[in-house]
Design an enzyme around this catalytic site. Sequence first.
Site, PDB file in Angstrom:
ATOM      1  N   LYS A  51       0.887  -1.119   0.026  1.00  0.00           N
ATOM      2  CA  LYS A  51      -0.064   0.085   0.034  1.00  0.00           C
ATOM      3  C   LYS A  51       0.690   1.341   0.004  1.00  0.00           C
ATOM      4  O   LYS A  51       0.663   2.288  -0.692  1.00  0.00           O
ATOM      5  CB  LYS A  51      -1.054   0.057   1.190  1.00  0.00           C
ATOM      6  CG  LYS A  51      -2.134  -0.944   0.974  1.00  0.00           C
ATOM      7  CD  LYS A  51      -2.958  -1.194   2.362  1.00  0.00           C
ATOM      8  CE  LYS A  51      -3.804  -2.401   2.166  1.00  0.00           C
ATOM      9  NZ  LYS A  51      -4.500  -2.632   3.217  1.00  0.00           N
ATOM     10  N   GLN A  95      -4.888  -1.753   9.476  1.00  0.00           N
ATOM     11  CA  GLN A  95      -4.874  -3.130   8.735  1.00  0.00           C
ATOM     12  C   GLN A  95      -5.470  -4.126   9.527  1.00  0.00           C
ATOM     13  O   GLN A  95      -5.136  -4.173  10.819  1.00  0.00           O
ATOM     14  CB  GLN A  95      -3.511  -3.402   8.584  1.00  0.00           C
ATOM     15  CG  GLN A  95      -3.269  -4.517   7.834  1.00  0.00           C
ATOM     16  CD  GLN A  95      -3.853  -4.630   6.173  1.00  0.00           C
ATOM     17  OE1 GLN A  95      -3.974  -3.557   5.612  1.00  0.00           O
ATOM     18  NE2 GLN A  95      -4.238  -5.582   5.703  1.00  0.00           N
ATOM     19  N   ASP A 118     -11.540   2.475   3.695  1.00  0.00           N
ATOM     20  CA  ASP A 118     -11.958   1.008   3.700  1.00  0.00           C
ATOM     21  C   ASP A 118     -13.382   0.755   3.376  1.00  0.00           C
ATOM     22  O   ASP A 118     -13.710  -0.158   3.103  1.00  0.00           O
ATOM     23  CB  ASP A 118     -11.525   0.333   5.111  1.00  0.00           C
ATOM     24  CG  ASP A 118     -10.074  -0.358   4.647  1.00  0.00           C
ATOM     25  OD1 ASP A 118      -9.811  -0.728   3.831  1.00  0.00           O
ATOM     26  OD2 ASP A 118      -9.439  -0.603   5.832  1.00  0.00           O
TER      27      ASP A 118
HETATM   28  N1  GUN Z   1      -7.057  -6.935   5.714  1.00  0.00           N
HETATM   29  C1  GUN Z   1      -7.528  -7.740   4.640  1.00  0.00           C
HETATM   30  N2  GUN Z   1      -8.026  -6.848   3.878  1.00  0.00           N
HETATM   31  C2  GUN Z   1      -8.071  -5.748   4.419  1.00  0.00           C
HETATM   32  C3  GUN Z   1      -8.757  -4.438   3.883  1.00  0.00           C
HETATM   33  O1  GUN Z   1      -9.276  -4.508   2.788  1.00  0.00           O
HETATM   34  N3  GUN Z   1      -8.476  -3.522   4.610  1.00  0.00           N
HETATM   35  C4  GUN Z   1      -7.938  -3.603   5.891  1.00  0.00           C
HETATM   36  N4  GUN Z   1      -8.193  -2.381   6.740  1.00  0.00           N
HETATM   37  N5  GUN Z   1      -7.528  -4.798   6.313  1.00  0.00           N
HETATM   38  C5  GUN Z   1      -7.595  -5.666   5.516  1.00  0.00           C
END
Ligand code: GUN
Length: 283
Positions: A51, A95, A118
């Site tokens: 990211k 995350q 998200d």
């Molecule tokens: N863990 C797995 N996929 C995601 C996601 O799309 N966003 C976040 N914040 N954590 C994750």
Amino acid sequence: MKIIDGKLISAAVKERVAKSVEQLKEQGVTVGLAVIIVGEDPASKVYVKNKKKACEALGIISEEYALPENTTQKELLDLIHELNNKKSINGILCQLPLPHHLDEKIIINSISPQKDVDAFHPYNVGRIMIGDYDFVPCTPAGIMEMLAYENIEVEGKRCVVIGRSNIVGKPMGMLLLHKNGTVTVCHSKTKDLKDICLQADILVAAVGRPKFVTQDMVREGAVVIDVGIHRTPNGLCGDVDFENVSKKVSVITPVPGGVGPMTIAMLMQNTLTAAKRQNNIDG
Ligand code: GUN
């Protein structure tokens, strides 16, 4: 049979986002994303690194907050509060999964809905439900982008989603419904799953089980989207038995190189949208 190239489509999305970021810069507006990671989960660390890399490539400012496993709920909430009020940060991503002593629901609810890139906050979930939204969870958003790119019409189609998670299955169903698909969401308690899948024009597999969708479950000529990613002794595989299912369908996404690359691209797009909204810029 066509294999959808997620890398190619994600590159197109990222190029579009990078151009907009550049245009905003010319107007004196920066775009910033804060990514929080708590603990040492190796998969999460890889996701967060990717990211950050994507932000850098697109001209988005990224701030990483790597907190130790023993971080208290108050410490995490204090950080989120600080980021909610920080002008240079437009998007906040925490995350998941979080260590067990932290309450995921309370943490998600503490992120400002305007910075919730998200789209996990109940406010944004509600907006998705009524079809009036700025942010869409990255995986379903990426899938819709792929379908649009490939000119795959959803209207009037029978869409079957396997999996009802808050992150993928439920929002996926809503997005397909907003495009006038006829949507069935299946899950572990679904009876006659095979018969339902066999009716699907568009089948989205988000079960979390390797090669769960087999050739006898898909209709001749169907579109199959594979959200799964599993590490096996023979390399990566998805929720779909690609080798056999691909012989029967018209369109399919591979693993890796399908849905995966799309999710980060859509996160970048949500972050750009956040910056625009916070600066009252349309588009
Ligand atoms: N863990 C797995 N996929 C995601 C996601 O799309 N966003 C976040 N914040 N954590 C994750």
